[in-house]
Scaffold this motif. Sequence first.
Motif, PDB file in Angstrom:
ATOM      1  N   GLY B  26       0.850  -1.188   0.000  1.00  8.86           N
ATOM      2  CA  GLY B  26       0.000   0.000   0.000  1.00  8.86           C
ATOM      3  C   GLY B  26       0.884   1.235   0.000  1.00  8.86           C
ATOM      4  O   GLY B  26       2.106   1.136  -0.173  1.00  8.86           O
ATOM      5  N   LYS B  50       0.022  -9.428  -0.727  1.00  9.02           N
ATOM      6  CA  LYS B  50      -0.816 -10.627  -0.804  1.00  9.02           C
ATOM      7  C   LYS B  50      -1.759 -10.621  -1.994  1.00  9.02           C
ATOM      8  O   LYS B  50      -2.200 -11.666  -2.459  1.00  9.02           O
ATOM      9  N   GLY B  61     -10.762   6.230  -0.809  1.00  9.56           N
ATOM     10  CA  GLY B  61     -11.796   7.132  -1.316  1.00  9.56           C
ATOM     11  C   GLY B  61     -11.680   7.512  -2.778  1.00  9.56           C
ATOM     12  O   GLY B  61     -12.439   7.038  -3.594  1.00  9.56           O
ATOM     13  N   PHE B 254     -19.247   9.379   1.272  1.00  9.88           N
ATOM     14  CA  PHE B 254     -18.431  10.258   0.442  1.00  9.88           C
ATOM     15  C   PHE B 254     -18.765   9.990  -1.012  1.00  9.88           C
ATOM     16  O   PHE B 254     -19.175   8.890  -1.373  1.00  9.88           O
ATOM     17  N   ALA B 309     -11.368  -1.999   6.146  1.00 10.55           N
ATOM     18  CA  ALA B 309     -11.403  -1.298   7.429  1.00 10.55           C
ATOM     19  C   ALA B 309     -10.423  -0.127   7.407  1.00 10.55           C
ATOM     20  O   ALA B 309      -9.495  -0.094   6.611  1.00 10.55           O
ATOM     21  N   LYS B 342      -8.292  11.117   6.069  1.00 11.60           N
ATOM     22  CA  LYS B 342      -7.150  10.939   5.183  1.00 11.60           C
ATOM     23  C   LYS B 342      -6.053  10.146   5.859  1.00 11.60           C
ATOM     24  O   LYS B 342      -5.584  10.505   6.931  1.00 11.60           O
TER      25      LYS B 342
HETATM   26  C1  LIG Z   1     -13.358   3.643   2.066  1.00  6.91           C
HETATM   27  C2  LIG Z   1     -12.104   4.379   2.413  1.00  6.91           C
HETATM   28  C3  LIG Z   1     -11.952   5.701   2.024  1.00  6.91           C
HETATM   29  C4  LIG Z   1     -10.793   6.389   2.313  1.00  6.91           C
HETATM   30  N1  LIG Z   1     -10.651   7.655   1.856  1.00  6.91           N
HETATM   31  C5  LIG Z   1      -9.460   8.280   1.963  1.00  6.91           C
HETATM   32  C6  LIG Z   1      -9.240   9.541   1.352  1.00  6.91           C
HETATM   33  O1  LIG Z   1     -10.119  10.072   0.672  1.00  6.91           O
HETATM   34  N2  LIG Z   1      -8.034  10.115   1.507  1.00  6.91           N
HETATM   35  C7  LIG Z   1      -7.040   9.542   2.231  1.00  6.91           C
HETATM   36  O2  LIG Z   1      -5.939  10.114   2.319  1.00  6.91           O
HETATM   37  N3  LIG Z   1      -7.219   8.335   2.838  1.00  6.91           N
HETATM   38  C8  LIG Z   1      -8.410   7.701   2.716  1.00  6.91           C
HETATM   39  N4  LIG Z   1      -8.584   6.463   3.297  1.00  6.91           N
HETATM   40  C9  LIG Z   1      -7.521   5.899   4.120  1.00  6.91           C
HETATM   41  C10 LIG Z   1      -6.364   5.344   3.290  1.00  6.91           C
HETATM   42  O3  LIG Z   1      -6.856   4.562   2.238  1.00  6.91           O
HETATM   43  C11 LIG Z   1      -5.467   4.510   4.175  1.00  6.91           C
HETATM   44  O4  LIG Z   1      -5.098   5.267   5.272  1.00  6.91           O
HETATM   45  C12 LIG Z   1      -4.218   4.050   3.441  1.00  6.91           C
HETATM   46  O5  LIG Z   1      -4.549   3.258   2.334  1.00  6.91           O
HETATM   47  C13 LIG Z   1      -3.305   3.281   4.381  1.00  6.91           C
HETATM   48  O6  LIG Z   1      -2.185   2.846   3.673  1.00  6.91           O
HETATM   49  P1  LIG Z   1      -1.359   1.569   4.163  1.00  6.91           P
HETATM   50  O7  LIG Z   1      -0.259   1.421   3.180  1.00  6.91           O
HETATM   51  O8  LIG Z   1      -1.027   1.705   5.580  1.00  6.91           O
HETATM   52  O9  LIG Z   1      -2.374   0.345   4.073  1.00  6.91           O
HETATM   53  P2  LIG Z   1      -3.250  -0.244   2.889  1.00  6.91           P
HETATM   54  O10 LIG Z   1      -3.591   0.805   1.907  1.00  6.91           O
HETATM   55  O11 LIG Z   1      -4.342  -0.981   3.535  1.00  6.91           O
HETATM   56  O12 LIG Z   1      -2.274  -1.274   2.158  1.00  6.91           O
HETATM   57  C14 LIG Z   1      -1.824  -2.435   2.783  1.00  6.91           C
HETATM   58  C15 LIG Z   1      -1.365  -3.422   1.727  1.00  6.91           C
HETATM   59  O13 LIG Z   1      -0.715  -4.504   2.362  1.00  6.91           O
HETATM   60  C16 LIG Z   1      -1.201  -5.735   1.880  1.00  6.91           C
HETATM   61  N5  LIG Z   1      -1.068  -6.717   2.970  1.00  6.91           N
HETATM   62  C17 LIG Z   1      -1.706  -6.698   4.163  1.00  6.91           C
HETATM   63  N6  LIG Z   1      -1.317  -7.739   4.912  1.00  6.91           N
HETATM   64  C18 LIG Z   1      -0.413  -8.432   4.185  1.00  6.91           C
HETATM   65  C19 LIG Z   1       0.353  -9.606   4.442  1.00  6.91           C
HETATM   66  N7  LIG Z   1       0.295 -10.242   5.611  1.00  6.91           N
HETATM   67  N8  LIG Z   1       1.180 -10.059   3.460  1.00  6.91           N
HETATM   68  C20 LIG Z   1       1.268  -9.392   2.273  1.00  6.91           C
HETATM   69  N9  LIG Z   1       0.566  -8.278   1.998  1.00  6.91           N
HETATM   70  C21 LIG Z   1      -0.257  -7.792   2.945  1.00  6.91           C
HETATM   71  C22 LIG Z   1      -2.622  -5.436   1.503  1.00  6.91           C
HETATM   72  O14 LIG Z   1      -3.099  -6.363   0.553  1.00  6.91           O
HETATM   73  C23 LIG Z   1      -2.527  -4.015   0.952  1.00  6.91           C
HETATM   74  O15 LIG Z   1      -2.220  -4.006  -0.417  1.00  6.91           O
HETATM   75  C24 LIG Z   1      -9.752   5.752   3.041  1.00  6.91           C
HETATM   76  C25 LIG Z   1      -9.898   4.425   3.424  1.00  6.91           C
HETATM   77  C26 LIG Z   1     -11.053   3.737   3.121  1.00  6.91           C
HETATM   78  C27 LIG Z   1     -11.161   2.287   3.508  1.00  6.91           C
END
Ligand SMILES: Cc1cc2nc3c(=O)[nH]c(=O)nc-3n(C[C@H](O)[C@H](O)[C@H](O)COP(=O)(O)OP(=O)(O)OC[C@H]3O[C@@H](n4cnc5c(N)ncnc54)[C@H](O)[C@@H]3O)c2cc1C
Lengths: 249, 549
Positions: B26, B50, B61, B254, B309, B342
């Motif tokens: 991500g 994964k 979003g 949204f 989530a 965000k």
């Molecule tokens: C409906 C919704 C709307 C949102 N709107 C906004 C917005 O408008 N603006 C904004 O800034 N933020 C928004 N957010 C929040 C934002 O999407 C998240 O904060 C952000 O994506 C977090 O990034 P991350 O890299 O921590 O995790 P994630 O984006 O969740 O990415 C994690 C990645 O790790 C992978 N993964 C997880 N566990 C494993 C494992 N054990 N082995 C291998 N791979 C794994 C997953 O498949 C995924 O690809 C929103 C979230 C949601 C759900």
Amino acid sequence: MKVLVPVKRVVDYNIKPRVAADGSGVETQGVKMSMNPFDEIALEEALRLREKGQADEVVAVTIGAQVAQDVLRTAMAMGADRAILIQTDAEVEPRAVSSLLKAVVEKEQPGLVSMGKQAIDDDMNATGQMLAARLGWPQGTFASKVEIADGRVEVAREVDGGTETVSLSLPAVITADLRLNEPRYASLPNIMKARKKPLETIEAGSLGVDLTPHLKIVSVAEPPERKAGVIVETVEELVEKLKTEAKVI
Amino acid sequence: MTQPQSDNTAIEREEMAFDVVIVGGGPAGLTAAIRLKQENPDLSVCLLEKGSEVGAHIVSGAVLEPTTLAELFPDWKERGAPLDTPVSSEKLLFLTRKAALPVPALHLLMPQMDNRGNYVISLGAFCRWLGEQAEALGVEIYPGFAGADLFIENGRVCGIITGDMGVNRKGEEKPDYMPGMILRASQTILAEGARGSLSKKAMNTFDLRKGADPQTFGLGIKEVWEIPAEKHRPGFVQHSFGWPLDTHTYGGAFLYHFGKNLVSYGFITALDYRNPWLSPFEEMQRTKQHPAFREHFEGGRRIIYGARAISEGGVQSLPHPVFPGGVLTGDCAGFLNMPKIKGIHTSMKSGIIAAEAVMDAIQNEQAEASSYMDRLKSSWLWKELHAARNIRPAFSHWGMLGGALYSGIDSMIFRGQAPWTLRHRHADNETMIPAEKAPKISYPKADGTLTFNRAESVFLSNLSHDEDQPVHLKVQDMATWKEVNLTRFAAPESRYCPAGVYETSETDELVINAQNCVHCKSCDIKDPDQNITWCTPEGSSGPNYPSGM
Ligand SMILES: Cc1cc2nc3c(=O)[nH]c(=O)nc-3n(C[C@H](O)[C@H](O)[C@H](O)COP(=O)(O)OP(=O)(O)OC[C@H]3O[C@@H](n4cnc5c(N)ncnc54)[C@H](O)[C@@H]3O)c2cc1C
Ligand code: SF4
């Protein structure tokens, strides 16, 4: 003996294809692509021939843009020894693909070409047959079993109403059907190792083949949606509906 | 907890060693990977995802605040980052059943909702682009492989173990069985997003949540629509609160116009909701029928569906993000600004800081990236999260109206600097009241054009899941499920799961349709007795969201 396996990069079979709003084709932008499933089967068969000692090298080839390298990496992770990318950004049809493959065959001199019976994007079911014709080689299409013995290959073919077995002299072209085998996974260690296997790129333009398309897509449309079924309570109700609604009896 | 890997010690596993292994592709994980290679091209960096490809499991979003991107790539425009739609206008609506009251002077009253200068993006497309940038810098990305377990030696995380492939439903090896592999690392960066399974294990193993408030989550359910060109208003942004949720439930909808005639619509329901009859999925569906939303979908077709989530707790709920051998970044730690909704720019920033701290640790041959916390505390990220900290808990304390009032005061008068911090008192699994004491909610039936049922919806998630593999949703004790979930709460999982994974059979048994799971993690969070554990299924399982998501 060397086995050449042509593999095509297509929209992944898990994706429900979506027709573009303007009806010009299927959306491929940002959609997961992977190796045509029938080509995985064709590759698996080549790998098994090598493991049985009946082949000594397996070479994967694809025709497509730079990004099509990813299916070649997958092919090598599954076990292909090396790979060739015939690079072109043009949309190629079976006619051009088979001519390009012929050029690769002339260069590589394989004893067998093992390919998919059709690609799940266009469903042409044509490239294997065209390639065999261009080379003047025998073909065993829709293969569900392949045995090599005494310089010949015996192919069980899935035809309407049963299985037909043909015996071909080598070199030959075979095209794989679904039941030929179950392809292996590309394991993580093998994917890592495949990064170091040789991948040669050849410009399609350098092979002297006419790539001009001869097919024109008039329109692409989704099949009509099927209505949800209804559960009838009694036989009488069923008969009634068949008469009045479906009007089939 | 993770999928029990038959028996980790007995199996002969292949090994490969890297300087850094990152779990999760991500924004957090990809940014960390890029920063590591930008600063030190000699480091070997491996990233596991994964999903079948980077972006395949991403749901957001998404309105992007481009601050961190500009820190990472000042030339992001020239590099072709997919930020095509600047925010052009925006509305925040308070909904009643029939009416929509726009919050006036939005930018003054709720400065955190000011989206001028931001972009509406597809986070899936953005992550694919980040992935290409990372690969060009030499990061080795392996999609289709899950981090299934932490690899711990002498009390230190020394990398991870990937999932076994080719095990059947009963747990027996199939002919194509492939044991998972050990990926050794000097430092492991966990970037799994909200409720990561390895992150959860790390927090438990190293007691990282000590002193922190419970984490609180929301469930975001999203649809992407393609609408007629003449109705498309690129960059239009609309948020709503109020109807249809009860006043004890935090959340809202949204709706963003972006890309080529696309509309991103979604609904976030806080998982600390009380009424077990509530269905986040149905709340999302029925909100589309409100006049303020309905018009946006007319003449359009729904093309993608997904759910994920989101970590809402803020700075109070952050675990200690460092453990021997690794760090937590992004949403799996909880670096999200909830009043802004965000988490992209914040998770990216935590990825940058984590990368820098991890490089310190490698250079100084330390097990713990001890500079991470100091670097975090002196960054704008910390200030931003600190200023935002009281808004989300105000809604749990005083309900929707009290919370809204408080957030106005907090922003306008204290500007986030109030001399107190509101706590999160309960974990989300502790908040439900018994079903017989809660009002039932009657949701309208799906009409098949604007509103849909779950089965039609998950069809648009492009799921792939080999059914002949162990069920990855582990129910520890079925007797507890009957006693607590079924008897006390009337099987709430059948309502909160956005994919229809859980059903109750006619004989009152729990049926688990594991192949429908979209990996949102809500069951792992909301299950009242924490009796359900989400484990990583075979790699590549789950949704295949295309890049409009
Ligand atoms: C409906 C919704 C709307 C949102 N709107 C906004 C917005 O408008 N603006 C904004 O800034 N933020 C928004 N957010 C929040 C934002 O999407 C998240 O904060 C952000 O994506 C977090 O990034 P991350 O890299 O921590 O995790 P994630 O984006 O969740 O990415 C994690 C990645 O790790 C992978 N993964 C997880 N566990 C494993 C494992 N054990 N082995 C291998 N791979 C794994 C997953 O498949 C995924 O690809 C929103 C979230 C949601 C759900
Ligand atoms: S089973 Fe759990 S993780 Fe999977 S979709 Fe349902 S609630 Fe989400």
